[in-house]
Write a protein that holds these residues in place. Structure first.
Motif, PDB file in Angstrom:
ATOM      1  N   GLU A  68       2.727  58.352  17.687  1.00 19.84           N
ATOM      2  CA  GLU A  68       1.425  57.721  17.887  1.00 19.84           C
ATOM      3  C   GLU A  68       1.365  56.381  17.156  1.00 19.84           C
ATOM      4  OE1 GLU A  68      -3.276  58.585  16.801  1.00 19.84           O
ATOM      5  OE2 GLU A  68      -1.830  60.252  16.875  1.00 19.84           O
ATOM      6  N   GLY A  69       0.868  55.362  17.857  1.00 20.61           N
ATOM      7  CA  GLY A  69       0.752  54.036  17.269  1.00 20.61           C
ATOM      8  C   GLY A  69       1.971  53.157  17.448  1.00 20.61           C
ATOM      9  N   GLN A  70       3.082  53.715  17.941  1.00 14.84           N
ATOM     10  CA  GLN A  70       4.291  52.913  18.125  1.00 14.84           C
ATOM     11  C   GLN A  70       4.081  51.875  19.222  1.00 14.84           C
ATOM     12  OE1 GLN A  70       7.824  55.176  18.888  1.00 14.84           O
ATOM     13  NE2 GLN A  70       9.098  53.390  19.285  1.00 14.84           N
ATOM     14  N   PRO A  71       4.402  50.593  18.958  1.00 11.96           N
ATOM     15  CA  PRO A  71       4.261  49.575  20.004  1.00 11.96           C
ATOM     16  C   PRO A  71       5.434  49.622  20.975  1.00 11.96           C
ATOM     17  CG  PRO A  71       5.018  48.568  17.972  1.00 11.96           C
ATOM     18  CD  PRO A  71       4.791  50.016  17.661  1.00 11.96           C
ATOM     19  N   LYS A 129       0.172  50.293  22.581  1.00  6.26           N
ATOM     20  CA  LYS A 129       0.499  51.214  21.501  1.00  6.26           C
ATOM     21  C   LYS A 129       0.309  52.647  21.996  1.00  6.26           C
ATOM     22  CE  LYS A 129      -0.497  48.171  17.612  1.00  6.26           C
ATOM     23  NZ  LYS A 129      -1.282  47.975  16.353  1.00  6.26           N
ATOM     24  N   VAL A 130       1.248  53.490  21.591  1.00  6.38           N
ATOM     25  CA  VAL A 130       1.226  54.873  22.047  1.00  6.38           C
ATOM     26  C   VAL A 130      -0.038  55.568  21.518  1.00  6.38           C
ATOM     27  CG1 VAL A 130       2.381  57.115  21.938  1.00  6.38           C
ATOM     28  CG2 VAL A 130       3.729  55.003  22.191  1.00  6.38           C
ATOM     29  N   ARG A 131      -0.774  56.138  22.425  1.00  2.76           N
ATOM     30  CA  ARG A 131      -1.956  56.920  22.055  1.00  2.76           C
ATOM     31  C   ARG A 131      -1.604  58.393  21.919  1.00  2.76           C
ATOM     32  NH1 ARG A 131      -7.509  56.541  22.459  1.00  2.76           N
ATOM     33  NH2 ARG A 131      -8.615  58.503  22.855  1.00  2.76           N
ATOM     34  N   ARG A 132      -0.799  58.866  22.850  1.00  4.27           N
ATOM     35  CA  ARG A 132      -0.405  60.265  22.854  1.00  4.27           C
ATOM     36  C   ARG A 132       0.809  60.442  23.745  1.00  4.27           C
ATOM     37  NH1 ARG A 132      -4.531  64.962  24.790  1.00  4.27           N
ATOM     38  NH2 ARG A 132      -4.680  63.499  26.541  1.00  4.27           N
ATOM     39  N   ALA A 133       1.690  61.371  23.387  1.00  2.00           N
ATOM     40  CA  ALA A 133       2.865  61.689  24.207  1.00  2.00           C
ATOM     41  C   ALA A 133       2.972  63.199  24.310  1.00  2.00           C
ATOM     42  CB  ALA A 133       4.130  61.099  23.594  1.00  2.00           C
ATOM     43  N   ARG A 134       3.199  63.684  25.533  1.00  2.00           N
ATOM     44  CA  ARG A 134       3.305  65.123  25.774  1.00  2.00           C
ATOM     45  C   ARG A 134       4.517  65.415  26.645  1.00  2.00           C
ATOM     46  NH1 ARG A 134      -2.287  66.092  28.512  1.00  2.00           N
ATOM     47  NH2 ARG A 134      -1.938  63.924  29.053  1.00  2.00           N
ATOM     48  N   LEU A 166       6.104  67.741  29.439  1.00  2.32           N
ATOM     49  CA  LEU A 166       5.557  68.587  30.497  1.00  2.32           C
ATOM     50  C   LEU A 166       6.603  69.474  31.152  1.00  2.32           C
ATOM     51  CD1 LEU A 166       3.248  65.934  32.210  1.00  2.32           C
ATOM     52  CD2 LEU A 166       2.700  67.506  30.334  1.00  2.32           C
ATOM     53  N   GLY A 167       7.811  69.506  30.594  1.00  2.00           N
ATOM     54  CA  GLY A 167       8.864  70.345  31.169  1.00  2.00           C
ATOM     55  C   GLY A 167       9.972  69.505  31.762  1.00  2.00           C
ATOM     56  N   ARG A 168       9.739  68.962  32.945  1.00  2.00           N
ATOM     57  CA  ARG A 168      10.740  68.099  33.573  1.00  2.00           C
ATOM     58  C   ARG A 168      10.588  66.648  33.154  1.00  2.00           C
ATOM     59  NH1 ARG A 168      10.380  70.169  39.887  1.00  2.00           N
ATOM     60  NH2 ARG A 168      10.953  72.368  39.497  1.00  2.00           N
ATOM     61  N   GLU A 169       9.430  66.307  32.590  1.00  2.00           N
ATOM     62  CA  GLU A 169       9.137  64.915  32.293  1.00  2.00           C
ATOM     63  C   GLU A 169       8.195  64.830  31.113  1.00  2.00           C
ATOM     64  OE1 GLU A 169       7.718  64.106  36.159  1.00  2.00           O
ATOM     65  OE2 GLU A 169       5.696  64.883  35.777  1.00  2.00           O
ATOM     66  N   SER A 170       8.004  63.608  30.628  1.00  2.00           N
ATOM     67  CA  SER A 170       7.093  63.358  29.520  1.00  2.00           C
ATOM     68  C   SER A 170       6.006  62.394  29.972  1.00  2.00           C
ATOM     69  CB  SER A 170       7.843  62.762  28.323  1.00  2.00           C
ATOM     70  OG  SER A 170       8.847  63.647  27.856  1.00  2.00           O
ATOM     71  N   LEU A 171       4.788  62.643  29.528  1.00  4.89           N
ATOM     72  CA  LEU A 171       3.648  61.786  29.835  1.00  4.89           C
ATOM     73  C   LEU A 171       3.260  61.036  28.569  1.00  4.89           C
ATOM     74  CD1 LEU A 171       1.358  60.900  31.788  1.00  4.89           C
ATOM     75  CD2 LEU A 171       0.040  62.832  30.897  1.00  4.89           C
ATOM     76  N   VAL A 172       3.273  59.708  28.652  1.00  2.98           N
ATOM     77  CA  VAL A 172       2.938  58.873  27.506  1.00  2.98           C
ATOM     78  C   VAL A 172       1.719  58.027  27.850  1.00  2.98           C
ATOM     79  CG1 VAL A 172       3.803  57.217  25.808  1.00  2.98           C
ATOM     80  CG2 VAL A 172       5.414  58.760  26.954  1.00  2.98           C
ATOM     81  N   GLY A 208      12.599  63.689  31.667  1.00  5.09           N
ATOM     82  CA  GLY A 208      13.189  64.280  30.470  1.00  5.09           C
ATOM     83  C   GLY A 208      12.264  64.223  29.269  1.00  5.09           C
ATOM     84  N   VAL A 209      12.851  64.245  28.079  1.00  7.11           N
ATOM     85  CA  VAL A 209      12.098  64.270  26.823  1.00  7.11           C
ATOM     86  C   VAL A 209      11.985  62.859  26.263  1.00  7.11           C
ATOM     87  CG1 VAL A 209      11.954  65.243  24.502  1.00  7.11           C
ATOM     88  CG2 VAL A 209      12.956  66.595  26.365  1.00  7.11           C
ATOM     89  N   PHE A 210      10.758  62.385  26.119  1.00  5.11           N
ATOM     90  CA  PHE A 210      10.499  61.081  25.501  1.00  5.11           C
ATOM     91  C   PHE A 210       9.166  61.179  24.780  1.00  5.11           C
ATOM     92  CE2 PHE A 210       8.825  56.678  25.637  1.00  5.11           C
ATOM     93  CZ  PHE A 210       9.813  56.079  24.848  1.00  5.11           C
ATOM     94  N   LEU A 211       9.223  61.304  23.434  1.00  3.05           N
ATOM     95  CA  LEU A 211       8.033  61.561  22.639  1.00  3.05           C
ATOM     96  C   LEU A 211       7.924  60.555  21.494  1.00  3.05           C
ATOM     97  CD1 LEU A 211       8.315  65.473  22.485  1.00  3.05           C
ATOM     98  CD2 LEU A 211       6.844  64.109  23.991  1.00  3.05           C
TER      99      LEU A 211
END
Length: 366
Positions: free
Chosen positions: A342-345, A306-311, A313-319, A336-339
């Motif tokens: 929170e809580g999504q399985p 389950k997603v705890r946090r998504a950020r 970062l400019g060129r990429e996204s950290l999940v 790219g952008v992938f946000l």
């Protein structure tokens, strides 16, 4: 048989101790003309001490230093620093504030005034600083001072250039361009380069070969691609980027995890291992009714988190994920952008060809 080229610089089993503690422990390496080698490692691992011994400002406790096959430092031999044909570049540039640009570049040059002037003019043009002859260092930007420091170091045509964190004081916007220009000029001159850095990105960008140091010793050496993609241990992998770690126990040359079986050839049964994978090598798939994607030979078995946090970062996204199988936390980097919320399985799968299995390091006996 093909002719064996003599390395421009070679060090053999170099040693240095401080207060009985080995800071450099039997380090050996060689560098060919025109080759750039980066000594990479955390602060205190012995990189700068190695550089100072090669320069001649630090005396080794053991080992040899050779230049073009000739011993310049060894048992009973010590060549003075100014006679070693070795150039130095440091992060503080070390320009003389009371001398003009031309006088700084000419400092230490031998020959007639006309010969010195010709060499200074040539080098200032090559570092894109023509016309700055009469300027003083305080009138220059950091990038311009770096170029003058490079010109001064190259002026006497050294066979080896030693560089100790030379770009760390530069603005990020300038750093890449100046690094590239510096490296191109050094290769054009055929200078062997040994550069110290603690920044993996800088080493990857500049080096023909990376030498990874830890606790005064070389732990791995090779082309940047090899050192990054085939780390010798977990610490080597973690030095270049964030890593995810799964734990397991070997049974029959494999270890079972929620992501399926991983091979551990040559590892004895009962050995605890850590499976290391970088965040960019995790694959994300959406939860499809709780079933998830089918296992594949490339990615193995999917595991849900389950997603705890998504950020972004400019060129990429950290999940970041909390994994359902044990509550452990894993990170995935997505271009790219992938946000996701929170809580999504979501389902995660591992690039099995990018996973590394290492035996758990045992603590040293006290």
């Amino acid at each position: 048989m093909p002719e064996t080229l003599t390395p421009r610089l070679e060090i053999r089993k170099l040693e240095r101790e401080f207060h009985g503690h080995p800071v450099v422990n039997r380090v050996s390496l060689s560098i060919d003309p025109g080759e750039c080698v980066c000594l990479l490692g955390p602060s205190g691992c012995g990189k700068s001490t190695t550089l100072r011994m090669i320069a001649g400002v630090e005396v080794p406790d053991g080992g040899e230093i050779l230049l073009d096959g000739r011993v310049i430092c060894g048992p009973g031999i010590f060549t003075e620093p100014e006679k070693r044909s070795i150039g130095l570049m440091f992060q503080d540039f070390a320009l003389f504030p009371h001398l003009t640009v031309a006088e700084n570049v000419a400092f230490g040059l031998k020959g007639s005034k006309a010969e010195k002037r010709l060499r200074v003019t040539e080098l200032l043009a090559r570092v894109d600083m023509a016309g700055y002859d009469n300027a003083f260092p305080h009138e220059l930007s950091g990038g311009e001072q770096q170029r003058i420091a490079l010109a001064r170091a190259l002026a006497p045509r050294p066979k080896v250039m030693l560089m100790d964190e030379p770009f760390s004081g530069l603005d990020n916007r300038l750093r890449d361009g100046i690094r590239d220009d510096t490296l191109a000029l050094l290769k054009e001159e055929g200078t062997a380069v040994l550069m110290v850095t603690h920044e993996p990105e800088e080493a990857m960008r500049m080096a023909d070969r990376i030498v990874l140091m830890r606790d005064g010793q070389i732990v791995q050496s090779g082309a940047p691609y090899h050192v990054y993609n085939a780390p010798v241990d977990k610490a080597a992998a973690a030095f270049f980027s964030d890593i995810n770690v799964l734990k397991g126990t070997v049974r029959g040359a494999t270890t079972e995890t929620p992501f399926g079986s991983f091979f551990a050839p040559g590892v004895p049964d009962g050995t605890e291992v850590e499976i290391v994978i970088r965040p960019q090598h995790l694959k994300i798939d959406f939860d499809r009714g709780g079933k998830g994607p089918a296992p594949t030979p490339e990615h193995g078995v999917p595991a849900r988190g389950k997603v705890r946090r998504a950020r972004y970062l400019g060129r990429e996204s950290l999940v970041e994920f909390d994994m359902e199988f044990d509550g452990s936390r894993l990170q995935a980097v997505i271009p790219g952008v992938f946000l996701p919320e929170e809580g999504q399985p979501l389902w995660l799968m591992m690039r099995r060809d990018r996973c590394h299995v290492f035996p758990v390091a045992q603590p040293l006996a006290s």
